[in-house]
Motif scaffolding. Structure first.
Motif, mmCIF file in Angstrom:
data_model
loop_
_atom_site.group_PDB
_atom_site.id
_atom_site.type_symbol
_atom_site.label_atom_id
_atom_site.label_comp_id
_atom_site.label_asym_id
_atom_site.label_seq_id
_atom_site.Cartn_x
_atom_site.Cartn_y
_atom_site.Cartn_z
ATOM 1 N N ALA A 36 0.816 -1.220 0.000
ATOM 2 C CA ALA A 36 0.000 0.000 0.000
ATOM 3 C C ALA A 36 0.847 1.267 0.000
ATOM 4 O O ALA A 36 0.531 2.221 -0.718
ATOM 5 C CB ALA A 36 -0.941 0.010 1.194
ATOM 6 N N ALA A 37 1.899 1.308 0.779
ATOM 7 C CA ALA A 37 2.726 2.508 0.862
ATOM 8 C C ALA A 37 3.375 2.817 -0.479
ATOM 9 O O ALA A 37 3.415 3.975 -0.905
ATOM 10 C CB ALA A 37 3.780 2.349 1.941
ATOM 11 N N ILE A 38 3.859 1.800 -1.152
ATOM 12 C CA ILE A 38 4.512 2.001 -2.451
ATOM 13 C C ILE A 38 3.497 2.484 -3.489
ATOM 14 O O ILE A 38 3.748 3.429 -4.231
ATOM 15 C CB ILE A 38 5.189 0.689 -2.916
ATOM 16 C CG1 ILE A 38 6.313 0.312 -1.941
ATOM 17 C CG2 ILE A 38 5.736 0.822 -4.340
ATOM 18 C CD1 ILE A 38 6.874 -1.077 -2.137
ATOM 19 N N GLN A 39 2.331 1.845 -3.519
ATOM 20 C CA GLN A 39 1.293 2.245 -4.467
ATOM 21 C C GLN A 39 0.772 3.647 -4.170
ATOM 22 O O GLN A 39 0.541 4.438 -5.083
ATOM 23 C CB GLN A 39 0.139 1.246 -4.444
ATOM 24 C CG GLN A 39 0.506 -0.113 -5.014
ATOM 25 C CD GLN A 39 -0.628 -1.122 -4.859
ATOM 26 O OE1 GLN A 39 -1.604 -0.850 -4.177
ATOM 27 N NE2 GLN A 39 -0.480 -2.276 -5.482
ATOM 28 N N PHE A 40 0.600 3.938 -2.913
ATOM 29 C CA PHE A 40 0.091 5.256 -2.524
ATOM 30 C C PHE A 40 1.084 6.342 -2.933
ATOM 31 O O PHE A 40 0.688 7.396 -3.444
ATOM 32 C CB PHE A 40 -0.178 5.293 -1.022
ATOM 33 C CG PHE A 40 -0.750 6.599 -0.559
ATOM 34 C CD1 PHE A 40 -2.017 6.989 -0.953
ATOM 35 C CD2 PHE A 40 -0.028 7.436 0.270
ATOM 36 C CE1 PHE A 40 -2.560 8.196 -0.529
ATOM 37 C CE2 PHE A 40 -0.551 8.639 0.691
ATOM 38 C CZ PHE A 40 -1.825 9.026 0.294
ATOM 39 N N LYS A 41 2.362 6.094 -2.737
ATOM 40 C CA LYS A 41 3.386 7.065 -3.118
ATOM 41 C C LYS A 41 3.369 7.281 -4.628
ATOM 42 O O LYS A 41 3.451 8.418 -5.097
ATOM 43 C CB LYS A 41 4.766 6.597 -2.669
ATOM 44 C CG LYS A 41 5.872 7.576 -2.957
ATOM 45 C CD LYS A 41 7.208 7.121 -2.456
ATOM 46 C CE LYS A 41 8.281 8.142 -2.807
ATOM 47 N NZ LYS A 41 9.603 7.706 -2.401
ATOM 48 N N ALA A 42 3.225 6.220 -5.405
ATOM 49 C CA ALA A 42 3.174 6.344 -6.859
ATOM 50 C C ALA A 42 1.942 7.137 -7.296
ATOM 51 O O ALA A 42 2.017 7.968 -8.200
ATOM 52 C CB ALA A 42 3.179 4.965 -7.503
ATOM 53 N N GLN A 43 0.806 6.897 -6.650
ATOM 54 C CA GLN A 43 -0.415 7.628 -7.004
ATOM 55 C C GLN A 43 -0.282 9.112 -6.650
ATOM 56 O O GLN A 43 -0.735 9.968 -7.407
ATOM 57 C CB GLN A 43 -1.619 7.017 -6.285
ATOM 58 C CG GLN A 43 -2.006 5.665 -6.842
ATOM 59 C CD GLN A 43 -3.090 4.978 -6.029
ATOM 60 O OE1 GLN A 43 -3.385 5.399 -4.899
ATOM 61 N NE2 GLN A 43 -3.674 3.927 -6.574
ATOM 62 N N CYS A 44 0.356 9.403 -5.545
ATOM 63 C CA CYS A 44 0.567 10.811 -5.164
ATOM 64 C C CYS A 44 1.491 11.508 -6.157
ATOM 65 O O CYS A 44 1.267 12.671 -6.515
ATOM 66 C CB CYS A 44 1.138 10.905 -3.756
ATOM 67 S SG CYS A 44 -0.063 10.482 -2.473
ATOM 68 N N GLU A 45 2.527 10.788 -6.604
ATOM 69 C CA GLU A 45 3.436 11.371 -7.589
ATOM 70 C C GLU A 45 2.732 11.630 -8.906
ATOM 71 O O GLU A 45 3.016 12.619 -9.591
ATOM 72 C CB GLU A 45 4.654 10.450 -7.785
ATOM 73 C CG GLU A 45 5.587 10.455 -6.588
ATOM 74 C CD GLU A 45 6.695 9.405 -6.689
ATOM 75 O OE1 GLU A 45 6.661 8.565 -7.605
ATOM 76 O OE2 GLU A 45 7.577 9.439 -5.806
ATOM 77 N N GLU A 46 1.776 10.758 -9.281
ATOM 78 C CA GLU A 46 0.987 10.979 -10.492
ATOM 79 C C GLU A 46 0.164 12.265 -10.370
ATOM 80 O O GLU A 46 0.048 13.027 -11.342
ATOM 81 C CB GLU A 46 0.033 9.805 -10.740
ATOM 82 C CG GLU A 46 0.649 8.607 -11.404
ATOM 83 C CD GLU A 46 -0.376 7.519 -11.655
ATOM 84 O OE1 GLU A 46 -1.538 7.844 -11.987
ATOM 85 O OE2 GLU A 46 -0.027 6.352 -11.494
ATOM 86 N N LEU A 47 -0.436 12.478 -9.212
ATOM 87 C CA LEU A 47 -1.253 13.666 -9.010
ATOM 88 C C LEU A 47 -0.416 14.939 -9.034
ATOM 89 O O LEU A 47 -0.876 15.978 -9.497
ATOM 90 C CB LEU A 47 -2.016 13.571 -7.688
ATOM 91 C CG LEU A 47 -3.134 12.544 -7.628
ATOM 92 C CD1 LEU A 47 -3.691 12.440 -6.220
ATOM 93 C CD2 LEU A 47 -4.237 12.895 -8.612
ATOM 94 N N GLU A 48 0.815 14.870 -8.529
ATOM 95 C CA GLU A 48 1.680 16.036 -8.522
ATOM 96 C C GLU A 48 2.169 16.402 -9.903
ATOM 97 O O GLU A 48 2.362 17.566 -10.214
ATOM 98 C CB GLU A 48 2.890 15.795 -7.597
ATOM 99 C CG GLU A 48 2.533 15.773 -6.133
ATOM 100 C CD GLU A 48 3.736 15.461 -5.242
ATOM 101 O OE1 GLU A 48 4.818 15.150 -5.773
ATOM 102 O OE2 GLU A 48 3.578 15.532 -4.025
ATOM 103 N N GLY A 49 2.387 15.412 -10.746
ATOM 104 C CA GLY A 49 2.978 15.657 -12.058
ATOM 105 C C GLY A 49 2.053 15.989 -13.119
ATOM 106 O O GLY A 49 1.247 16.712 -13.374
#
Length: 108
Positions: free
Chosen positions: A95-108
């Protein structure tokens, strides 16, 4: 004097649940008028009391209007929180890895 009491109580009691702004606007208008005329009233603190009443009634009016405007963004926030919570509970190990990737998608 009792004849005037029911007439002041009837607008709030007979107004429909959705029509609260009509009586509130009338109360604000009346409080403003009394506050403006308070200099002619020979009692101390009248202007301050009605000025405070105007401020309070205007605040209530703004909160009421903002509540309607904020309903959809609040529902969206709850939906996002629910999705994040469900993702974390479904996949606790990744979950932590996926959540971090999803947050990076939203930022970019």
């Amino acid at each position: 004097m009792s004849a005037s009491s029911p007439s002041t109580a009837s607008p709030s009691s007979s107004s429909p649940p959705g029509g609260n702004s009509d009586w509130l606007e009338a109360m604000i208008l009346n409080a403003r008028a009394i506050s403006a005329a308070a200099d002619t009233i020979p009692l101390p603190y009248v202007k301050g009391v009605f000025g405070a009443a105007v401020f309070l009634l205007e605040t209530v009016d703004k909160v009421q209007k903002n509540r309607k405007d904020m309903k959809e963004p609040c529902a969206d926030a709850v939906e996002i929180i629910t999705v994040v919570r469900d993702r974390i509970t479904d996949h606790t190990d990744t979950a932590a890895i996926q959540f971090k990737a999803q947050c990076e998608e939203l930022e970019g």
